[in-house]
Design a protein around this motif. Sequence first.
Motif, PDB file in Angstrom:
ATOM      1  N   PRO A   1       2.641   2.912   6.273  1.00  0.00           N
ATOM      2  CA  PRO A   1       2.060   2.513   4.981  1.00  0.00           C
ATOM      3  C   PRO A   1       0.606   2.064   5.074  1.00  0.00           C
TER       4      PRO A   1
ATOM      5  N   TRP B   1       1.940  27.089  -3.948  1.00  0.00           N
ATOM      6  CA  TRP B   1       1.901  25.830  -3.209  1.00  0.00           C
ATOM      7  C   TRP B   1       3.079  24.913  -3.577  1.00  0.00           C
TER       8      TRP B   1
ATOM      9  N   LEU C   1       9.083  13.627  -2.784  1.00  0.00           N
ATOM     10  CA  LEU C   1       9.777  14.861  -2.416  1.00  0.00           C
ATOM     11  C   LEU C   1      10.454  14.751  -1.047  1.00  0.00           C
ATOM     12  N   GLY C   2       9.806  14.063  -0.111  1.00  0.00           N
ATOM     13  CA  GLY C   2      10.404  13.911   1.215  1.00  0.00           C
ATOM     14  C   GLY C   2      11.698  13.120   1.144  1.00  0.00           C
TER      15      GLY C   2
ATOM     16  N   GLY D   1       5.796  23.678  -0.888  1.00  0.00           N
ATOM     17  CA  GLY D   1       6.055  22.261  -0.595  1.00  0.00           C
ATOM     18  C   GLY D   1       7.533  21.933  -0.682  1.00  0.00           C
TER      19      GLY D   1
ATOM     20  N   THR E   1       9.506  20.933   2.850  1.00  0.00           N
ATOM     21  CA  THR E   1      10.131  19.599   2.938  1.00  0.00           C
ATOM     22  C   THR E   1      11.634  19.741   3.139  1.00  0.00           C
TER      23      THR E   1
ATOM     24  N   PRO F   1      -2.030  15.639   6.102  1.00  0.00           N
ATOM     25  CA  PRO F   1      -2.403  16.017   4.734  1.00  0.00           C
ATOM     26  C   PRO F   1      -3.036  17.411   4.766  1.00  0.00           C
ATOM     27  N   PRO F   2      -2.583  18.329   3.928  1.00  0.00           N
ATOM     28  CA  PRO F   2      -3.162  19.684   3.942  1.00  0.00           C
ATOM     29  C   PRO F   2      -4.662  19.638   3.639  1.00  0.00           C
TER      30      PRO F   2
ATOM     31  N   LEU G   1      -0.012  15.634  -3.246  1.00  0.00           N
ATOM     32  CA  LEU G   1      -1.372  15.106  -3.350  1.00  0.00           C
ATOM     33  C   LEU G   1      -2.077  15.710  -4.562  1.00  0.00           C
TER      34      LEU G   1
ATOM     35  N   HIS H   1       2.797  11.561  -1.042  1.00  0.00           N
ATOM     36  CA  HIS H   1       3.424  12.547  -0.167  1.00  0.00           C
ATOM     37  C   HIS H   1       2.494  13.750  -0.036  1.00  0.00           C
ATOM     38  N   TRP H   2       2.477  14.377   1.142  1.00  0.00           N
ATOM     39  CA  TRP H   2       1.521  15.470   1.384  1.00  0.00           C
ATOM     40  C   TRP H   2       1.677  16.614   0.397  1.00  0.00           C
ATOM     41  N   ALA H   3       2.919  16.870  -0.036  1.00  0.00           N
ATOM     42  CA  ALA H   3       3.145  18.011  -0.932  1.00  0.00           C
ATOM     43  C   ALA H   3       2.781  17.684  -2.382  1.00  0.00           C
TER      44      ALA H   3
ATOM     45  N   MET I   1       0.860  -1.183   0.000  1.00  0.00           N
ATOM     46  CA  MET I   1       0.000   0.000   0.000  1.00  0.00           C
ATOM     47  C   MET I   1       0.898   1.236   0.000  1.00  0.00           C
ATOM     48  N   SER I   2       0.691   2.098  -0.952  1.00  0.00           N
ATOM     49  CA  SER I   2       1.526   3.294  -1.003  1.00  0.00           C
ATOM     50  C   SER I   2       0.695   4.505  -0.587  1.00  0.00           C
ATOM     51  N   LYS I   3       1.387   5.584  -0.238  1.00  0.00           N
ATOM     52  CA  LYS I   3       0.701   6.770   0.235  1.00  0.00           C
ATOM     53  C   LYS I   3       1.359   7.962  -0.432  1.00  0.00           C
TER      54      LYS I   3
ATOM     55  N   HIS J   1      -4.701   4.468   6.155  1.00  0.00           N
ATOM     56  CA  HIS J   1      -5.831   4.030   5.328  1.00  0.00           C
ATOM     57  C   HIS J   1      -7.051   3.716   6.187  1.00  0.00           C
TER      58      HIS J   1
END
Lengths: 92, 320
Positions: free
Chosen positions: B115, B234, A64-65, B238, B242, B278-279, A16, A12-14, A8-10, B119
């Motif tokens: 990970p 933005w 990016l992180g 970012g 970071t 998450p923003p 999205l 990065h917040w920047a 499961m991947s997520k 969810h």
Amino acid sequence: MCSLCGVMSKEHWAELGDGRRARVFRAAVLNRVLEHFGLSAQAWAGSQYVLRDRKGGTAVVSDLGALWVEAERLHGAPLDPLAADLLAALES
Amino acid sequence: MKTPVVLVTGFLGSGKTTLIARLLAHPELGETAVIVNELGEVGIDHHLLRRVDERTVLLANGCVCCTLRDDLATELRDLLDRRDAGEIPHFSRVVVETTGIADPTPIVNTLLADPLVPHHYELQTVVATVDGQHGLAGDEAVKQVAAADTLVLTKPDLAASAALDQLEGRLERINPTAPVLRVVHGDVDPATLLEHHADPRLPGRAAPAREPAHGHGESAVAAIALELDASVDWIAFGVWLTMLLQARGADVLRVKGLLDVGGDGPLLVNCVQHAVHPPVHLDAWPDDDHRSRLVFIGRGFTAAALEASLRSFSRLSPEG
């Protein structure tokens, strides 16, 4: 879910909801900054980047992180966005 | 739908378990699963319905209480498995009590960056208890205060009024984004604690310093406020944040703020050290002031340096 590794991947917040245009713009910003440290970044598949130094060192990073972690390793020291010499270079 | 998680942090003896025990007694906190370090500490004997196994008990109000056996990510996954298997009752919220001497950041990071956990679970809010009688003790307590969305000042009945005012002032200087509630014996309305998760309120009560205090360790931690007239790009933001969190992550304890990124409402940014929520796009600004405003809690940087750097990065964007 990553189709290659099944993990499961997520995002990065920047990054999205990023489209291609955002990734191109981000790479442009990154390269202006990384140039000061003798590095460059190229947007790669998905959210990945290929990071290179001037001595042939290369790393593929997932987002990016992770990019800054690897950039610090390739450069051999932290890349400080508050450093006066970096800001002077960005303004020139 | 994700299950909300409430994180309760606070130094040893600052009243976390008293707060949690009292919260669980409220009918509206039924269907809560609580993860604690020691069952005995919670004082649940008089709420106890039955014991499921050596580390899990059911409370009379329908809550499940279990001890943290392994790492938090494993425990959270295990809770879901046991709920789905019918071994424990349904729960619609999780309360996690941290160990008193711990920096809560790794737990926040598990909830935001594991990970699998994000969810199924969503970090709703971070509550930090501060001992009103004995005050803050050391670096870890300061990190707990910095990470909090709400601060609960405990034992106010045992402290002198002047000392309490002084401590509250200090808390507001460290973390001006978190309201401070004076709470006796854990007696607080649950909604007051839980509703601050989306509260975009930012500096206002105590104007944070433009420059940090000099010194080392705990004494050097200060909140710095930035207000930016122009909208923020933005993508450049970012890249900048970071990079900042990687280079100075240990010294940037918290970043929270509202960004004008050109839309109708602001973007809510919320980081606990390198753990970033998450923003969230808000529908509207909380007041008539539509300028970007950010609070940085940490040490070793100035408002002028942050602002100059962020402006330089913003100018790099092809759209900037």
